[in-house]
Design a protein around this motif. Sequence first.
Motif, PDB file in Angstrom:
ATOM      1  N   GLU A  24       0.737  -1.306  -0.025  1.00 16.36           N
ATOM      2  CA  GLU A  24      -0.045  -0.147   0.046  1.00 16.36           C
ATOM      3  C   GLU A  24       0.756   1.221  -0.046  1.00 16.36           C
ATOM      4  O   GLU A  24       0.405   2.405  -0.540  1.00 16.36           O
ATOM      5  N   ARG A  25       2.240   1.240   0.469  1.00 13.42           N
ATOM      6  CA  ARG A  25       3.046   2.337   0.634  1.00 13.42           C
ATOM      7  C   ARG A  25       3.525   2.911  -0.848  1.00 13.42           C
ATOM      8  O   ARG A  25       3.869   3.999  -0.985  1.00 13.42           O
ATOM      9  N   CYS A  26       3.141   1.900  -1.754  1.00 10.51           N
ATOM     10  CA  CYS A  26       3.736   2.185  -3.069  1.00 10.51           C
ATOM     11  C   CYS A  26       2.653   3.021  -4.014  1.00 10.51           C
ATOM     12  O   CYS A  26       2.904   3.494  -5.045  1.00 10.51           O
ATOM     13  N   ILE A  27       1.276   2.926  -3.609  1.00  6.54           N
ATOM     14  CA  ILE A  27       0.213   3.514  -4.110  1.00  6.54           C
ATOM     15  C   ILE A  27       0.401   5.063  -4.601  1.00  6.54           C
ATOM     16  O   ILE A  27       0.330   5.435  -5.734  1.00  6.54           O
ATOM     17  N   PRO A  28       0.696   5.881  -3.610  1.00  2.00           N
ATOM     18  CA  PRO A  28       0.867   7.266  -3.929  1.00  2.00           C
ATOM     19  C   PRO A  28       1.888   7.543  -5.075  1.00  2.00           C
ATOM     20  O   PRO A  28       1.831   8.207  -6.070  1.00  2.00           O
ATOM     21  N   LEU A  29       3.107   6.773  -5.175  1.00  2.00           N
ATOM     22  CA  LEU A  29       4.118   6.794  -5.924  1.00  2.00           C
ATOM     23  C   LEU A  29       3.607   6.444  -7.383  1.00  2.00           C
ATOM     24  O   LEU A  29       3.922   6.714  -8.612  1.00  2.00           O
ATOM     25  N   VAL A  30       2.725   5.324  -7.537  1.00  3.33           N
ATOM     26  CA  VAL A  30       2.014   4.735  -8.517  1.00  3.33           C
ATOM     27  C   VAL A  30       1.198   5.680  -9.285  1.00  3.33           C
ATOM     28  O   VAL A  30       1.280   5.891 -10.488  1.00  3.33           O
ATOM     29  N   ASP A  31       0.563   6.282  -8.277  1.00  3.50           N
ATOM     30  CA  ASP A  31      -0.651   7.590  -8.830  1.00  3.50           C
ATOM     31  C   ASP A  31       0.449   8.923  -9.377  1.00  3.50           C
ATOM     32  O   ASP A  31      -0.109   9.259 -10.215  1.00  3.50           O
ATOM     33  N   ALA A  32       1.534   8.720  -8.986  1.00  7.91           N
ATOM     34  CA  ALA A  32       2.378   9.913  -9.571  1.00  7.91           C
ATOM     35  C   ALA A  32       3.231   9.503 -10.651  1.00  7.91           C
ATOM     36  O   ALA A  32       4.197  10.277 -11.308  1.00  7.91           O
ATOM     37  N   GLY A  33       3.140   8.132 -11.206  1.00  7.45           N
ATOM     38  CA  GLY A  33       3.776   7.787 -12.598  1.00  7.45           C
ATOM     39  C   GLY A  33       4.590   6.615 -12.153  1.00  7.45           C
ATOM     40  O   GLY A  33       5.091   6.318 -13.309  1.00  7.45           O
ATOM     41  N   ALA A  34       4.913   6.121 -11.075  1.00  8.89           N
ATOM     42  CA  ALA A  34       5.853   4.830 -11.137  1.00  8.89           C
ATOM     43  C   ALA A  34       4.836   3.648 -11.409  1.00  8.89           C
ATOM     44  O   ALA A  34       3.871   3.610 -11.508  1.00  8.89           O
ATOM     45  N   ARG A  35       5.885   2.562 -11.665  1.00 10.00           N
ATOM     46  CA  ARG A  35       5.127   1.247 -11.699  1.00 10.00           C
ATOM     47  C   ARG A  35       5.378   0.448 -10.503  1.00 10.00           C
ATOM     48  O   ARG A  35       6.712   0.419 -10.043  1.00 10.00           O
ATOM     49  N   ALA A  36       4.613  -0.421 -10.220  1.00  5.33           N
ATOM     50  CA  ALA A  36       4.840  -1.069  -8.940  1.00  5.33           C
ATOM     51  C   ALA A  36       5.151  -2.520  -9.226  1.00  5.33           C
ATOM     52  O   ALA A  36       4.583  -3.083 -10.214  1.00  5.33           O
ATOM     53  N   ALA A  37       6.032  -3.053  -8.527  1.00  5.62           N
ATOM     54  CA  ALA A  37       6.591  -4.617  -8.621  1.00  5.62           C
ATOM     55  C   ALA A  37       5.762  -5.448  -7.684  1.00  5.62           C
ATOM     56  O   ALA A  37       5.758  -4.931  -6.577  1.00  5.62           O
ATOM     57  N   ALA A  38       5.703  -6.708  -7.885  1.00  2.82           N
ATOM     58  CA  ALA A  38       4.942  -7.531  -6.882  1.00  2.82           C
ATOM     59  C   ALA A  38       5.896  -7.889  -6.084  1.00  2.82           C
ATOM     60  O   ALA A  38       5.552  -8.400  -5.087  1.00  2.82           O
ATOM     61  N   GLU A  39       7.330  -7.993  -6.558  1.00  5.33           N
ATOM     62  CA  GLU A  39       8.356  -8.790  -5.654  1.00  5.33           C
ATOM     63  C   GLU A  39       9.669  -8.112  -6.067  1.00  5.33           C
ATOM     64  O   GLU A  39       9.714  -7.506  -7.076  1.00  5.33           O
ATOM     65  N   PRO A  40      10.791  -8.157  -4.906  1.00 10.79           N
ATOM     66  CA  PRO A  40      12.039  -7.485  -5.472  1.00 10.79           C
ATOM     67  C   PRO A  40      12.471  -7.861  -6.981  1.00 10.79           C
ATOM     68  O   PRO A  40      12.913  -7.080  -7.656  1.00 10.79           O
ATOM     69  N   ARG A  41      12.329  -9.258  -7.384  1.00  4.80           N
ATOM     70  CA  ARG A  41      12.698  -9.624  -8.666  1.00  4.80           C
ATOM     71  C   ARG A  41      12.316  -8.861  -9.858  1.00  4.80           C
ATOM     72  O   ARG A  41      12.411  -8.668 -10.848  1.00  4.80           O
ATOM     73  N   GLY A  42      10.929  -7.963  -9.622  1.00  8.81           N
ATOM     74  CA  GLY A  42      10.259  -7.453 -10.679  1.00  8.81           C
ATOM     75  C   GLY A  42      11.201  -6.109 -10.875  1.00  8.81           C
ATOM     76  O   GLY A  42      10.887  -5.480 -11.718  1.00  8.81           O
ATOM     77  N   LEU A  43      12.304  -5.766 -10.226  1.00  6.34           N
ATOM     78  CA  LEU A  43      13.097  -4.598 -10.350  1.00  6.34           C
ATOM     79  C   LEU A  43      14.338  -5.136 -11.296  1.00  6.34           C
ATOM     80  O   LEU A  43      15.283  -4.356 -11.708  1.00  6.34           O
ATOM     81  N   ALA A  44      14.296  -6.455 -11.814  1.00  2.00           N
ATOM     82  CA  ALA A  44      15.436  -6.828 -12.330  1.00  2.00           C
ATOM     83  C   ALA A  44      15.743  -6.073 -13.767  1.00  2.00           C
ATOM     84  O   ALA A  44      16.906  -6.225 -14.239  1.00  2.00           O
ATOM     85  N   ASP A  45      14.849  -5.509 -14.532  1.00  2.00           N
ATOM     86  CA  ASP A  45      15.346  -4.778 -15.812  1.00  2.00           C
ATOM     87  C   ASP A  45      15.855  -3.522 -15.566  1.00  2.00           C
ATOM     88  O   ASP A  45      16.236  -2.857 -16.505  1.00  2.00           O
ATOM     89  N   ALA A  46      15.979  -2.965 -14.205  1.00  2.00           N
ATOM     90  CA  ALA A  46      16.317  -1.640 -14.008  1.00  2.00           C
ATOM     91  C   ALA A  46      17.973  -1.629 -14.283  1.00  2.00           C
ATOM     92  O   ALA A  46      18.745  -2.551 -13.771  1.00  2.00           O
ATOM     93  N   GLU A  47      18.494  -0.403 -14.785  1.00  2.00           N
ATOM     94  CA  GLU A  47      19.892  -0.116 -14.720  1.00  2.00           C
ATOM     95  C   GLU A  47      20.540   0.141 -13.375  1.00  2.00           C
ATOM     96  O   GLU A  47      21.689  -0.085 -12.959  1.00  2.00           O
ATOM     97  N   VAL A  48      19.544   0.859 -12.700  1.00  2.00           N
ATOM     98  CA  VAL A  48      20.053   1.329 -11.231  1.00  2.00           C
ATOM     99  C   VAL A  48      19.010   0.829 -10.423  1.00  2.00           C
ATOM    100  O   VAL A  48      17.747   1.134 -10.658  1.00  2.00           O
ATOM    101  N   VAL A  49      19.405   0.133  -9.275  1.00  2.00           N
ATOM    102  CA  VAL A  49      18.224  -0.291  -8.171  1.00  2.00           C
ATOM    103  C   VAL A  49      18.907   0.474  -6.895  1.00  2.00           C
ATOM    104  O   VAL A  49      19.919   0.477  -6.707  1.00  2.00           O
ATOM    105  N   VAL A  50      18.090   1.021  -6.422  1.00  7.65           N
ATOM    106  CA  VAL A  50      18.278   1.614  -5.114  1.00  7.65           C
ATOM    107  C   VAL A  50      17.407   1.264  -3.836  1.00  7.65           C
ATOM    108  O   VAL A  50      16.172   0.920  -3.928  1.00  7.65           O
ATOM    109  N   THR A  51      18.273   0.651  -2.907  1.00  5.99           N
ATOM    110  CA  THR A  51      17.454   0.149  -1.808  1.00  5.99           C
ATOM    111  C   THR A  51      17.774   0.997  -0.522  1.00  5.99           C
ATOM    112  O   THR A  51      18.740   1.717  -0.279  1.00  5.99           O
ATOM    113  N   MET A  52      16.602   1.116   0.172  1.00  5.12           N
ATOM    114  CA  MET A  52      16.667   2.005   1.628  1.00  5.12           C
ATOM    115  C   MET A  52      15.738   1.212   2.595  1.00  5.12           C
ATOM    116  O   MET A  52      14.456   1.059   2.424  1.00  5.12           O
TER     117      MET A  52
END
Length: 293
Positions: A24-52
């Motif tokens: 649910e914490r991703c919803i405002p970011l999706v509303d602002a234009g991001a795409r949500a991944a269902a799991e961490p491996r959904g980030l695998a196509d990124a050139e840069v991955v940021v973890t916090m």
Amino acid sequence: MGFAMARNLLAAGFPLVVWNRTAERCIPLVDAGARAAAEPRGLADAEVVVTMVSDGRAARAVLLESGLLDELRPDSVVLEMSTIGPSAAAELAVEAARRDVRLLDAPVSGSVSVAEAAQLFAMVGGDREAYAQVAPVLDAMTKGHVLLGPSGAGAAMKLAVNAMVAVTNESIAETLALAQRFGIARERAYDVLASGALASPFVLYKRGVFLNPDTAPIGFTTALMRKDVSLALDLAASLGVRLPAAAAASGVLEEALRNGLADADMASVMSLLDGTTSRTPLPTTSDDITEGP
């Protein structure tokens, strides 16, 4: 913190895929234009991955145990921006290198409000070429960043900085408690701190939570500060460096945890000094008992 950083990446025009353990914490970011991944491996196509994330265990879970590092494309870069300590950062960098992925430890200095304004400062450790590659990403989230050395250097610097933050936090609390006990209003005492030689960005942006602890937003919790200082003390011990002031601040933070202040802002140590929070004494151990003649 991560939410604010992600917003700034979107504002800078970066295409963004986001994941959070609490979807649910991703919803405002999706509303602002991001795409949500269902799991961490959904980030695998990124050139840069940021973890916090909150700690080294969480970083390992997101990057390794999820399989994300195994799925990332060769020569992609991971910006590990959590406070996890140099050992954990270096271990993750080795794991990444085995998969032809470059990992930089790049923790930041600043609060949530500072992150919202893209005024964080990043301390980076790792490969120089990877650092140059991700500089535009760092530029979007920070007011500045510096490469300090090999893997672990950024993480080590962050622990040194947060040890100072803990000591400064405790010093502010003690200063206000002493002035207030003499009869000086807390607000007037804080005016002096904010206007004199000891004024700093930290002193300025902690004003609200020291003066209005019940209503001011939580910037950084007592539990997280205690975690960071513990890592700093462990690092210092491994290097043979004494940190007596940080150790003292750590003791007060530990007392705050025992008194139910784990999820409160770290400025809540003030309540242990002014009597707002009833103190729970340390449990008696055999080492505390002195037998009479």
